[in-house]
Design a protein around this motif. Structure first.
Motif, PDB file in Angstrom:
ATOM      1  N   SER A   1      97.241  46.628  28.539  1.00  0.00           N
ATOM      2  CA  SER A   1      97.060  45.551  29.510  1.00  0.00           C
ATOM      3  C   SER A   1      95.788  44.759  29.225  1.00  0.00           C
ATOM      4  CB  SER A   1      97.009  46.133  30.924  1.00  0.00           C
ATOM      5  OG  SER A   1      96.775  45.133  31.883  1.00  0.00           O
ATOM      6  N   ASP A   2      94.712  45.453  28.903  1.00  0.00           N
ATOM      7  CA  ASP A   2      93.444  44.787  28.586  1.00  0.00           C
ATOM      8  C   ASP A   2      93.544  43.977  27.296  1.00  0.00           C
ATOM      9  OD1 ASP A   2      92.310  45.857  30.853  1.00  0.00           O
ATOM     10  OD2 ASP A   2      91.306  47.509  29.807  1.00  0.00           O
ATOM     11  N   TRP A   3      94.189  44.547  26.283  1.00  0.00           N
ATOM     12  CA  TRP A   3      94.313  43.850  24.999  1.00  0.00           C
ATOM     13  C   TRP A   3      94.994  42.493  25.167  1.00  0.00           C
ATOM     14  CZ3 TRP A   3      96.486  48.524  21.761  1.00  0.00           C
ATOM     15  CH2 TRP A   3      95.426  49.344  21.390  1.00  0.00           C
ATOM     16  N   PHE A   4      96.055  42.471  25.986  1.00  0.00           N
ATOM     17  CA  PHE A   4      96.834  41.246  26.133  1.00  0.00           C
ATOM     18  C   PHE A   4      96.426  40.420  27.350  1.00  0.00           C
ATOM     19  CE2 PHE A   4      99.524  43.737  23.340  1.00  0.00           C
ATOM     20  CZ  PHE A   4     100.030  42.780  22.479  1.00  0.00           C
ATOM     21  N   ASP A   5      95.451  40.942  28.117  1.00  0.00           N
ATOM     22  CA  ASP A   5      95.047  40.260  29.352  1.00  0.00           C
ATOM     23  C   ASP A   5      96.277  39.952  30.201  1.00  0.00           C
ATOM     24  OD1 ASP A   5      93.333  39.172  31.223  1.00  0.00           O
ATOM     25  OD2 ASP A   5      93.289  37.188  30.270  1.00  0.00           O
TER      26      ASP A   5
ATOM     27  N   GLY B   1      96.188  60.439  30.027  1.00  0.00           N
ATOM     28  CA  GLY B   1      96.258  59.738  28.753  1.00  0.00           C
ATOM     29  C   GLY B   1      97.294  58.634  28.747  1.00  0.00           C
ATOM     30  N   LEU B   2      98.403  58.841  29.456  1.00  0.00           N
ATOM     31  CA  LEU B   2      99.416  57.793  29.551  1.00  0.00           C
ATOM     32  C   LEU B   2      98.896  56.608  30.362  1.00  0.00           C
ATOM     33  CD1 LEU B   2     102.745  59.755  30.178  1.00  0.00           C
ATOM     34  CD2 LEU B   2     101.835  58.892  28.014  1.00  0.00           C
ATOM     35  N   GLU B   3      98.216  56.898  31.435  1.00  0.00           N
ATOM     36  CA  GLU B   3      97.655  55.822  32.260  1.00  0.00           C
ATOM     37  C   GLU B   3      96.625  55.024  31.461  1.00  0.00           C
ATOM     38  OE1 GLU B   3      96.358  55.349  36.938  1.00  0.00           O
ATOM     39  OE2 GLU B   3      96.656  57.322  36.057  1.00  0.00           O
ATOM     40  N   SER B   4      95.773  55.715  30.720  1.00  0.00           N
ATOM     41  CA  SER B   4      94.745  55.043  29.920  1.00  0.00           C
ATOM     42  C   SER B   4      95.367  54.168  28.832  1.00  0.00           C
ATOM     43  CB  SER B   4      93.813  56.071  29.275  1.00  0.00           C
ATOM     44  OG  SER B   4      93.127  56.819  30.251  1.00  0.00           O
ATOM     45  N   ALA B   5      96.440  54.669  28.209  1.00  0.00           N
ATOM     46  CA  ALA B   5      97.099  53.895  27.156  1.00  0.00           C
ATOM     47  C   ALA B   5      97.691  52.606  27.712  1.00  0.00           C
ATOM     48  CB  ALA B   5      98.192  54.740  26.500  1.00  0.00           C
TER      49      ALA B   5
ATOM     50  N   THR C   1      96.029  61.308  21.179  1.00  0.00           N
ATOM     51  CA  THR C   1      96.586  62.587  21.618  1.00  0.00           C
ATOM     52  C   THR C   1      96.737  62.549  23.133  1.00  0.00           C
ATOM     53  OG1 THR C   1      95.528  63.808  19.814  1.00  0.00           O
ATOM     54  CG2 THR C   1      96.270  65.081  21.724  1.00  0.00           C
ATOM     55  N   ILE C   2      97.945  62.725  23.598  1.00  0.00           N
ATOM     56  CA  ILE C   2      98.206  62.820  25.033  1.00  0.00           C
ATOM     57  C   ILE C   2      98.442  64.298  25.352  1.00  0.00           C
ATOM     58  CG2 ILE C   2      99.573  62.004  26.977  1.00  0.00           C
ATOM     59  CD1 ILE C   2      98.213  59.737  25.483  1.00  0.00           C
ATOM     60  N   ASP C   3      97.536  64.890  26.104  1.00  0.00           N
ATOM     61  CA  ASP C   3      97.661  66.315  26.409  1.00  0.00           C
ATOM     62  C   ASP C   3      98.910  66.590  27.241  1.00  0.00           C
ATOM     63  OD1 ASP C   3      95.298  66.931  25.084  1.00  0.00           O
ATOM     64  OD2 ASP C   3      94.068  66.657  26.893  1.00  0.00           O
ATOM     65  N   HIS C   4      99.655  67.621  26.848  1.00  0.00           N
ATOM     66  CA  HIS C   4     100.760  68.101  27.669  1.00  0.00           C
ATOM     67  C   HIS C   4     100.189  68.790  28.918  1.00  0.00           C
ATOM     68  CE1 HIS C   4     104.284  68.031  24.634  1.00  0.00           C
ATOM     69  NE2 HIS C   4     103.333  67.208  24.223  1.00  0.00           N
TER      70      HIS C   4
ATOM     71  N   VAL D   1     103.388  51.614  19.473  1.00  0.00           N
ATOM     72  CA  VAL D   1     102.566  51.709  18.259  1.00  0.00           C
ATOM     73  C   VAL D   1     101.287  52.499  18.550  1.00  0.00           C
ATOM     74  CG1 VAL D   1     101.192  50.389  16.588  1.00  0.00           C
ATOM     75  CG2 VAL D   1     103.498  49.623  17.206  1.00  0.00           C
ATOM     76  N   HIS D   2     100.692  52.241  19.694  1.00  0.00           N
ATOM     77  CA  HIS D   2      99.472  52.960  20.075  1.00  0.00           C
ATOM     78  C   HIS D   2      99.762  54.456  20.228  1.00  0.00           C
ATOM     79  CE1 HIS D   2      95.618  53.765  21.952  1.00  0.00           C
ATOM     80  NE2 HIS D   2      96.227  54.260  23.021  1.00  0.00           N
ATOM     81  N   LEU D   3     100.849  54.805  20.917  1.00  0.00           N
ATOM     82  CA  LEU D   3     101.186  56.212  21.117  1.00  0.00           C
ATOM     83  C   LEU D   3     101.512  56.905  19.795  1.00  0.00           C
ATOM     84  CD1 LEU D   3     103.477  55.864  24.270  1.00  0.00           C
ATOM     85  CD2 LEU D   3     101.153  56.792  24.220  1.00  0.00           C
TER      86      LEU D   3
END
Length: 445
Positions: free
Chosen positions: A331-335, A322-326, A410-413, A402-404
């Motif tokens: 990165s994609d949003w801001f290119d 989940g952290l990697e995806s966030a 939800t980032i699974d422990h 802000v996203h987190l």
């Protein structure tokens, strides 16, 4: 969204705080300078708009540098310029006279294959190209201790007459067992050429006693039990300005607080800012906080240690998908590129949380170098950093926080035994065991 980006990209809040930190002088753990840095950071967070900005004190093993030297047998003179060798923090105050053994990179297998009992051992601060993992200074030191060495010399691999610093000691025994010195690449080469196999004397003088450090806390967003931690460490080694390590990280925390205060209505989860004390002597401040914290309430840790040194952010994600995806989403949003690393990194203030399965980033910047580069040397100074880099990275990290802090995220422990298994697989466990940092029982719990 564009308004806050423009304000962040023209903000001087973080950079001005960085200049304040580097101008203090020594910010060594437990020192008056570290206390001043913490107080200035508390004020900076309050000025940014964060609430309840405060200091929390805790005890720490104090260590103050004295004289150090390396001499050849029968000579009272130093083997190099005075600046070429320095005591490693938490080295005992002691003298050792013995044969010098140059063990090169100081890899675990080299210690296993070489008789260094009763000798002074010298190792480099890097590892060979394509070696399977980085071998930390403290691991090399405790391989030397366990192999019976009576002294330890840590040779910088970075040229420029720059002896490296960095602490020894374990959580159980903060003061190390044998005297330890850092030497420049050039003095190390001279020692290896002239004295490998010959008797030398190394001497360390240091004052040891009880001291006090402190963590800085402040908050933004709603009063939820759950929280996102945005962290750094405010202390630095006493030989330099500590601009990159870790003035820049604390400057980033101040810049993020400034930006997030403008976007406080976007925060759906509380954001807690923490600038830890005493990181450089064993993650003492973050360990202190992690022992008191309720881990289930922590959504994620965003730990800034090594930011601003390069234009591109690098986020170690510790196996949390989940952290990697966030990070990839931002990165994609801001290119804009953000490098992610799924592996584990147990050497900064995220680790007292991540080791128990709390999602945590180690936020730094990309580097092609092995080790710290200018870090932990006299050369860790302000002019090597750029204001535009701090601002660019602050924009990206603001959006990430802000996203987190969104209710939709939800980032699974992870289970601690899964973290322990990854440490074994990545061959990090052996180093943690020898340095006394392995926190798990035989079942990984």
């Amino acid at each position: 969204m564009s308004t806050w980006i423009g304000e962040t990209f023209t903000s001087d809040a973080g950079w001005n705080h960085l200049e304040e930190l580097v101008d203090i002088g020594s910010r060594m753990a437990g020192s008056d300078g570290e206390r001043e840095a913490a107080e200035r950071t508390r004020r900076a967070l309050a000025d940014a708009g964060a609430r309840n900005a405060r200091l929390e004190s805790f005890g720490v093993q104090g260590w103050t540098r004295g004289e150090s030297s390396i001499r050849s047998e029968g000579s009272s003179s130093s083997l190099g310029l005075e600046h070429a060798s320095i005591a490693l923090p938490r080295s005992p105050s002691a003298t050792a006279t013995a044969e010098l053994i140059d063990l090169g990179y100081g890899l675990p297998e080299s210690f296993a294959e070489t008789d260094i009992d009763g000798k002074v051992v010298m190792v480099r601060s890097d590892v060979p190209d394509h070696y399977e993992r980085y071998v930390h200074r403290r691991e090399k030191y405790y391989h030397a201790v366990d192999s019976g060495a009576v002294g330890f010399i840590y040779r910088n691999h970075v040229e420029g007459c720059l002896p490296p610093t960095g602490s020894v000691g374990t959580p159980a025994d903060p003061i190390g067992e044998i005297p330890a010195l850092g030497v420049s690449s050039e003095l190390g080469a001279r020692l290896a050429r002239r004295f490998d196999g010959e008797e030398i004397t190394i001497e360390v003088e240091a004052d040891v006693g009880d001291a006090t450090s402190q963590n800085v806390h402040a908050e933004l967003g709603p009063e939820t039990d759950d929280r996102v931690l945005v962290t750094s460490h405010v202390d630095a080694h006493d030989i330099a300005e500590g601009a990159l390590d870790n003035g820049a990280g604390t400057a980033m925390v101040v810049e993020l607080a400034t930006a997030l205060a403008r976007r406080e209505d976007d925060l759906e989860t509380r954001v807690e800012f923490v600038a830890y004390g005493a990181e450089e002597v064993g993650l003492v401040g973050s360990e202190h906080y992690a022992e008191q914290a309720t881990h289930d309430d922590i959504v994620a840790v965003v730990n800034n240690d090594g930011v601003v040194g390069d234009r591109t952010l690098s986020l170690t994600c510790h196996g949390f998908d989940g952290l990697e995806s966030a990070a990839e989403m931002v990165s994609d949003w801001f290119d804009h590129p953000i490098e992610t690393d799924p592996g584990l990194g147990p050497h900064s203030d995220h680790w007292p949380f991540v080791q128990w399965g709390v999602p945590g980033y180690h936020v730094k910047s990309t580097s092609d170098e092995v080790g710290r580069g200018w870090g932990h040397t006299y050369a860790d100074t302000l002019e090597k950093l750029e204001k535009r880099t701090l601002r660019e990275q602050a924009v990206l990290l603001t959006e990430l926080v802000v996203h987190l802090a969104s209710d939709a995220v939800t980032i699974d422990h992870r289970a601690p035994d899964a973290i322990a298994a990854d440490l074994e697989e990545q061959r990090l466990a052996e180093g943690m065991r020898i340095t006394g940092d392995w926190p798990y029982d035989s079942d990984g719990n």
